[in-house]
Design a protein around this motif. Structure first.
Motif, short mmCIF file in Angstrom:
data_model
loop_
_atom_site.label_atom_id
_atom_site.label_comp_id
_atom_site.label_asym_id
_atom_site.label_seq_id
_atom_site.Cartn_x
_atom_site.Cartn_y
_atom_site.Cartn_z
N ALA A 80 6.65 8.48 4.51
CA ALA A 80 5.96 8.15 3.27
C ALA A 80 6.68 7.00 2.59
O ALA A 80 7.88 6.80 2.78
CB ALA A 80 5.91 9.36 2.36
N GLY A 81 5.95 6.23 1.78
CA GLY A 81 6.57 5.14 1.04
C GLY A 81 5.59 4.01 0.82
O GLY A 81 4.39 4.16 1.04
N ILE A 82 6.11 2.89 0.35
CA ILE A 82 5.27 1.73 0.07
C ILE A 82 5.38 0.78 1.26
O ILE A 82 6.47 0.34 1.62
CB ILE A 82 5.68 1.04 -1.23
CG1 ILE A 82 5.51 2.03 -2.40
CG2 ILE A 82 4.85 -0.21 -1.47
CD1 ILE A 82 6.07 1.56 -3.70
N VAL A 83 4.24 0.48 1.88
CA VAL A 83 4.19 -0.34 3.09
C VAL A 83 3.57 -1.70 2.76
O VAL A 83 2.56 -1.76 2.06
CB VAL A 83 3.33 0.37 4.17
CG1 VAL A 83 3.26 -0.48 5.44
CG2 VAL A 83 3.89 1.74 4.49
N THR A 84 4.18 -2.77 3.26
CA THR A 84 3.62 -4.11 3.10
C THR A 84 2.89 -4.48 4.37
O THR A 84 3.47 -4.43 5.46
CB THR A 84 4.74 -5.13 2.83
OG1 THR A 84 5.47 -4.71 1.68
CG2 THR A 84 4.18 -6.51 2.57
N LYS A 85 1.60 -4.83 4.23
CA LYS A 85 0.82 -5.21 5.41
C LYS A 85 -0.16 -6.32 5.05
O LYS A 85 -0.51 -6.49 3.88
CB LYS A 85 0.09 -4.00 5.97
CG LYS A 85 -0.90 -3.33 5.05
CD LYS A 85 -1.52 -2.13 5.73
CE LYS A 85 -2.59 -1.50 4.85
NZ LYS A 85 -3.22 -0.36 5.49
N PRO A 86 -0.60 -7.09 6.06
CA PRO A 86 -1.53 -8.19 5.77
C PRO A 86 -2.94 -7.66 5.51
O PRO A 86 -3.40 -6.74 6.18
CB PRO A 86 -1.49 -9.05 7.03
CG PRO A 86 -1.00 -8.15 8.11
CD PRO A 86 -0.16 -7.10 7.45
N ALA A 87 -3.62 -8.25 4.52
CA ALA A 87 -5.00 -7.90 4.21
C ALA A 87 -5.91 -9.00 4.75
O ALA A 87 -5.46 -10.11 5.05
CB ALA A 87 -5.19 -7.76 2.70
N ALA A 88 -7.20 -8.70 4.88
CA ALA A 88 -8.17 -9.65 5.44
C ALA A 88 -8.44 -10.80 4.48
O ALA A 88 -8.45 -10.62 3.26
CB ALA A 88 -9.47 -8.92 5.77
N LEU A 89 -8.65 -11.98 5.05
CA LEU A 89 -9.03 -13.18 4.30
C LEU A 89 -10.46 -13.55 4.69
O LEU A 89 -10.88 -13.29 5.83
CB LEU A 89 -8.13 -14.36 4.70
CG LEU A 89 -6.70 -14.36 4.26
CD1 LEU A 89 -5.90 -15.29 5.14
CD2 LEU A 89 -6.61 -14.81 2.83
N ARG B 4 0.85 -1.19 0.00
CA ARG B 4 0.00 0.00 0.00
C ARG B 4 0.88 1.24 0.00
O ARG B 4 1.89 1.29 0.71
CB ARG B 4 -0.91 0.02 1.25
CG ARG B 4 -1.97 -1.05 1.25
CD ARG B 4 -3.10 -0.68 0.29
NE ARG B 4 -4.10 -1.71 0.20
CZ ARG B 4 -4.23 -2.55 -0.82
NH1 ARG B 4 -3.41 -2.50 -1.84
NH2 ARG B 4 -5.19 -3.45 -0.83
N HIS B 5 0.48 2.24 -0.78
CA HIS B 5 1.20 3.52 -0.77
C HIS B 5 0.75 4.31 0.44
O HIS B 5 -0.44 4.49 0.67
CB HIS B 5 0.90 4.29 -2.07
CG HIS B 5 1.51 3.64 -3.26
ND1 HIS B 5 2.72 4.00 -3.77
CD2 HIS B 5 1.08 2.61 -4.03
CE1 HIS B 5 3.01 3.23 -4.81
NE2 HIS B 5 2.03 2.38 -4.99
N GLN B 6 1.73 4.77 1.22
CA GLN B 6 1.44 5.43 2.49
C GLN B 6 1.84 6.90 2.40
O GLN B 6 2.97 7.22 2.06
CB GLN B 6 2.24 4.74 3.61
CG GLN B 6 1.97 5.25 4.99
CD GLN B 6 0.60 4.83 5.50
OE1 GLN B 6 0.21 3.69 5.32
NE2 GLN B 6 -0.10 5.74 6.12
#
Length: 105
Positions: free
Chosen positions: A55-64, A45-47
């Motif tokens: 600021a930057g691109i963040v990697t995070k878990p999304a819902a399943l 996600r772009h933060q």
């Protein structure tokens, strides 16, 4: 109805890109029928910059979807269905259908 999957449970992903991977449930969204699992279904996600975060691109878990995850059996770590059992002292606990082992406290 009692919750079959709760925060802190060890779960296994049944389908999709992360099939076979396991992790701990971080958050459950019961109204949406979804759950967030640590280290699984990661998205970038772009933060925007804030006071606390750069600021930057963040990697995070999304819902399943809850239908795509199953509780890991406490005995062997394989996916299992969840059943309920009332103990002698009146407490209702979750049990693993695969081994009959008690899942929570």
């Amino acid at each position: 109805m009692a919750a079959k999957i709760k925060k802190g449970d060890k779960v296994v992903v049944l389908t999709g890109r992360d099939k076979g991977r396991s992790g701990q449930v971080i958050q459950v969204l019961p109204t949406e029928g979804r759950a967030v699992v640590e280290g699984v279904n990661l998205v970038k996600r772009h933060q925007r910059q804030t006071r606390t975060q750069e600021a930057g691109i963040v990697t995070k878990p999304a819902a399943l979807d809850l239908s795509n995850i199953a509780i890991a059996d406490p005995k062997d770590g394989k996916p299992t269905r969840v059943g309920f059992k009332t103990l002698d002292d009146g407490r209702k606990v979750r049990i693993a259908k695969r081994s009959g082992e008690q899942i929570d406290g």
